[in-house]
Write an enzyme that holds these catalytic residues in place. Structure first.
Site, PDB file in Angstrom:
ATOM      1  N   ARG A   1     -19.255  -7.555  12.579  1.00 37.32           N
ATOM      2  CA  ARG A   1     -18.795  -7.660  13.972  1.00 37.32           C
ATOM      3  C   ARG A   1     -17.807  -8.816  14.091  1.00 37.32           C
ATOM      4  O   ARG A   1     -16.826  -8.755  14.818  1.00 37.32           O
ATOM      5  CB  ARG A   1     -19.981  -7.849  14.933  1.00 37.32           C
ATOM      6  CG  ARG A   1     -19.522  -8.230  16.331  1.00 37.32           C
ATOM      7  CD  ARG A   1     -20.536  -8.045  17.456  1.00 37.32           C
ATOM      8  NE  ARG A   1     -21.912  -8.247  17.090  1.00 37.32           N
ATOM      9  CZ  ARG A   1     -22.513  -9.436  16.895  1.00 37.32           C
ATOM     10  NH1 ARG A   1     -21.833 -10.553  17.040  1.00 37.32           N
ATOM     11  NH2 ARG A   1     -23.781  -9.500  16.553  1.00 37.32           N
TER      12      ARG A   1
ATOM     13  N   TYR B   1      -1.756   2.825  34.074  1.00 39.97           N
ATOM     14  CA  TYR B   1      -2.567   3.813  33.356  1.00 39.97           C
ATOM     15  C   TYR B   1      -3.890   3.999  34.115  1.00 39.97           C
ATOM     16  O   TYR B   1      -4.512   3.014  34.532  1.00 39.97           O
ATOM     17  CB  TYR B   1      -2.815   3.292  31.929  1.00 39.97           C
ATOM     18  CG  TYR B   1      -3.843   4.080  31.167  1.00 39.97           C
ATOM     19  CD1 TYR B   1      -3.571   5.376  30.739  1.00 39.97           C
ATOM     20  CD2 TYR B   1      -5.096   3.543  30.879  1.00 39.97           C
ATOM     21  CE1 TYR B   1      -4.521   6.104  30.041  1.00 39.97           C
ATOM     22  CE2 TYR B   1      -6.052   4.269  30.178  1.00 39.97           C
ATOM     23  CZ  TYR B   1      -5.754   5.550  29.766  1.00 39.97           C
ATOM     24  OH  TYR B   1      -6.686   6.266  29.090  1.00 39.97           O
TER      25      TYR B   1
ATOM     26  N   ASP C   1       1.202  -4.215  28.506  1.00 45.23           N
ATOM     27  CA  ASP C   1       0.638  -3.060  27.798  1.00 45.23           C
ATOM     28  C   ASP C   1       1.815  -2.334  27.153  1.00 45.23           C
ATOM     29  O   ASP C   1       2.611  -1.688  27.834  1.00 45.23           O
ATOM     30  CB  ASP C   1      -0.108  -2.158  28.789  1.00 45.23           C
ATOM     31  CG  ASP C   1      -0.761  -0.956  28.122  1.00 45.23           C
ATOM     32  OD1 ASP C   1      -0.292  -0.542  27.043  1.00 45.23           O
ATOM     33  OD2 ASP C   1      -1.734  -0.424  28.686  1.00 45.23           O
TER      34      ASP C   1
ATOM     35  N   LYS D   1      -2.682   5.687  20.357  1.00 39.99           N
ATOM     36  CA  LYS D   1      -1.472   6.431  20.662  1.00 39.99           C
ATOM     37  C   LYS D   1      -0.453   6.298  19.522  1.00 39.99           C
ATOM     38  O   LYS D   1      -0.739   6.731  18.428  1.00 39.99           O
ATOM     39  CB  LYS D   1      -0.931   5.959  22.016  1.00 39.99           C
ATOM     40  CG  LYS D   1      -2.023   5.790  23.101  1.00 39.99           C
ATOM     41  CD  LYS D   1      -2.691   7.087  23.517  1.00 39.99           C
ATOM     42  CE  LYS D   1      -3.934   6.879  24.374  1.00 39.99           C
ATOM     43  NZ  LYS D   1      -3.772   6.056  25.561  1.00 39.99           N
TER      44      LYS D   1
HETATM   45  C1  PLP Z   1      -4.616   5.306  26.432  1.00 39.97           C
HETATM   46  C2  PLP Z   1      -4.109   4.092  27.120  1.00 39.97           C
HETATM   47  C3  PLP Z   1      -4.948   2.983  27.345  1.00 39.97           C
HETATM   48  C4  PLP Z   1      -6.425   2.980  26.996  1.00 39.97           C
HETATM   49  O1  PLP Z   1      -6.640   3.052  25.633  1.00 39.97           O
HETATM   50  P1  PLP Z   1      -7.911   3.793  24.952  1.00 39.97           P
HETATM   51  O2  PLP Z   1      -7.638   3.615  23.494  1.00 39.97           O
HETATM   52  O3  PLP Z   1      -7.890   5.217  25.397  1.00 39.97           O
HETATM   53  O4  PLP Z   1      -9.123   3.075  25.421  1.00 39.97           O
HETATM   54  C5  PLP Z   1      -4.379   1.865  27.941  1.00 39.97           C
HETATM   55  N1  PLP Z   1      -3.087   1.838  28.317  1.00 39.97           N
HETATM   56  C6  PLP Z   1      -2.265   2.897  28.130  1.00 39.97           C
HETATM   57  C7  PLP Z   1      -0.847   2.802  28.570  1.00 39.97           C
HETATM   58  C8  PLP Z   1      -2.748   4.053  27.531  1.00 39.97           C
HETATM   59  O5  PLP Z   1      -1.927   5.097  27.368  1.00 39.97           O
END
Ligand code: PLP
Length: 378
Positions: free
Chosen positions: A49, A102, A174, A199
């Protein structure tokens, strides 16, 4: 000697294994480590962890690609966001968020963090004056997405970082939609970069993960403490898969951009399409800012049609574009944000228009993608 982006993606954090010479970092699928003596863990490894060599390799590579000193990997993008919020903020603090954040980020603020005493104001962050107008004395974080999801709005990172710092707040970006290949927020003044590595970073729709990258050593050690104390870390195989995807980020992003540009051009000439939202189009309101801060314009394209029924019909008729949530994988996806990814924002300030369709343009043969859109729109 400083290497270029493509070299770092393949080599940063990924020296051949010192014992065997294995070119690919091994999957250290272990929870604990044998210690040489009481209080003498080998190379500091005590428990997975806290630290794991496969996760370290991913973290070091992510840091190098974002131009940051420290990278921290988590079990998901949401886990990274939660850890960041609970490290930086305390009850009574305030956060400014994008008015088209998001959906999951909006839900984290509105349904989870607010109950713990963190207030927030959604603002139109492509306008720096609107952002400033949302600031309060207790604003601790300005949270930015650019391009935004699903409206592909563009925010000026350098201008917002100035505004946030004038107010003694941190600028968090982000960077999921752009990926570090297209945009590097730390160099533009951001304090922390957030990723859903699910992503573009992972890129193959086979693993969920998240990351934080930053330069400030004090904040980094506090985040590292909370990464362990809160425990929202992914497993070694997740880190390995993410790193495997990350090595080809540069070539994948070039093809995503090539294909998305073609799709955006095609849609902007289609009679059934009322508008195309893509920052690469000269008529996009954020085109100039995007040109300044991004290498290219990414693989996400949204568009609007006559009404909600037509939007849903296009989503249901698409074949090669798979109907599904998420984005950033090699395969093309189509979705209806109002009923799918952004359903939780219905009735709020973040509700998205019903006539909107979102595409994650993959790296297939572009003519096949155009042909599928042609039949779906027919
Ligand atoms: C998918 C996404 C998230 C969240 O991420 P997860 O891996 O699904 O928890 C946050 N910000 C954006 C812009 C996203 O597309």
């Amino acid at each position: 000697m400083t290497y270029g982006f493509d070299t770092l993606a393949i080599h940063a954090g990924q020296e051949p294994d010192p014992r065997t010479g294995a070119v690919v970092p091994p999957i250290f699928q272990t929870s604990t480590y044998a210690q040489d003596a009481v209080g003498a863990p080998r190379l500091g490894y005590e428990y997975s962890r806290t630290t794991n060599p496969t996760r370290d390799a991913l973290q070091d590579c992510l840091a190098a690609l974002e131009g940051g000193r420290v990278g921290l990997a988590f079990a998901s993008g949401m886990a990274a966001e939660d850890t960041l919020l609970r490290t930086v903020c305390r009850p009574g603090d305030h956060v400014v968020i994008p008015n088209d954040a998001y959906g999951g980020t909006f839900r984290l603020f509105s349904k989870v963090a607010e109950r713990w005493g963190l207030s927030f104001t959604p603002a139109h962050l492509s306008n720096v004056d609107d952002a400033r107008a949302a600031f309060q004395d207790n604003t601790r974080i300005v949270w930015v997405e650019t391009p935004t999801n699903p409206l592909l709005g563009i925010a000026d990172i350098a201008a917002l970082s100035q505004a946030a710092h004038d107010n003694n707040a941190l600028l968090v970006v982000d960077n999921t939609f752009a990926s570090p290949y297209l945009q590097q927020p730390l160099a533009l003044g951001a304090d922390v970069v957030v990723h859903s590595t699910t992503k573009y970073v992972g890129g193959h729709s086979d693993v969920v993960g998240g990351a934080l990258i930053l330069n400030d050593d004090d904040l980094a050690s506090s985040l590292r403490y909370h990464q362990n104390a809160m425990g929202a870390v992914g497993g070694p195989f997740d880190a390995w898969l993410t790193l495997r995807g990350l090595r080809t980020l540069a070539v994948r992003m070039e093809r995503h951009c090539d294909n998305a540009e073609r799709v955006a051009e095609y849609l902007s000439r289609h009679p059934r399409v009322t508008s195309v939202l893509y920052p690469g189009l000269p008529e996009h309101p954020g085109h100039e800012t995007a040109t300044k801060q991004m290498r290219r314009f990414g693989g996400m394209v949204s568009f609007r049609v006559a009404d909600e029924r037509a939007a849903i019909a296009v989503c249901n008729r698409a074949r090669l574009f798979t109907l599904g949530e998420s984005l950033g994988g090699v395969e093309s996806l189509i979705e209806h944000p109002g009923r799918m990814t952004h359903a939780s924002a219905a009735g709020s300030a973040l509700e998205v228009p019903g006539d909107l369709v979102r595409l994650s343009v993959g790296i297939e043969t572009v003519d096949d993608l155009l042909a599928d859109l042609e039949q779906a729109l027919a």
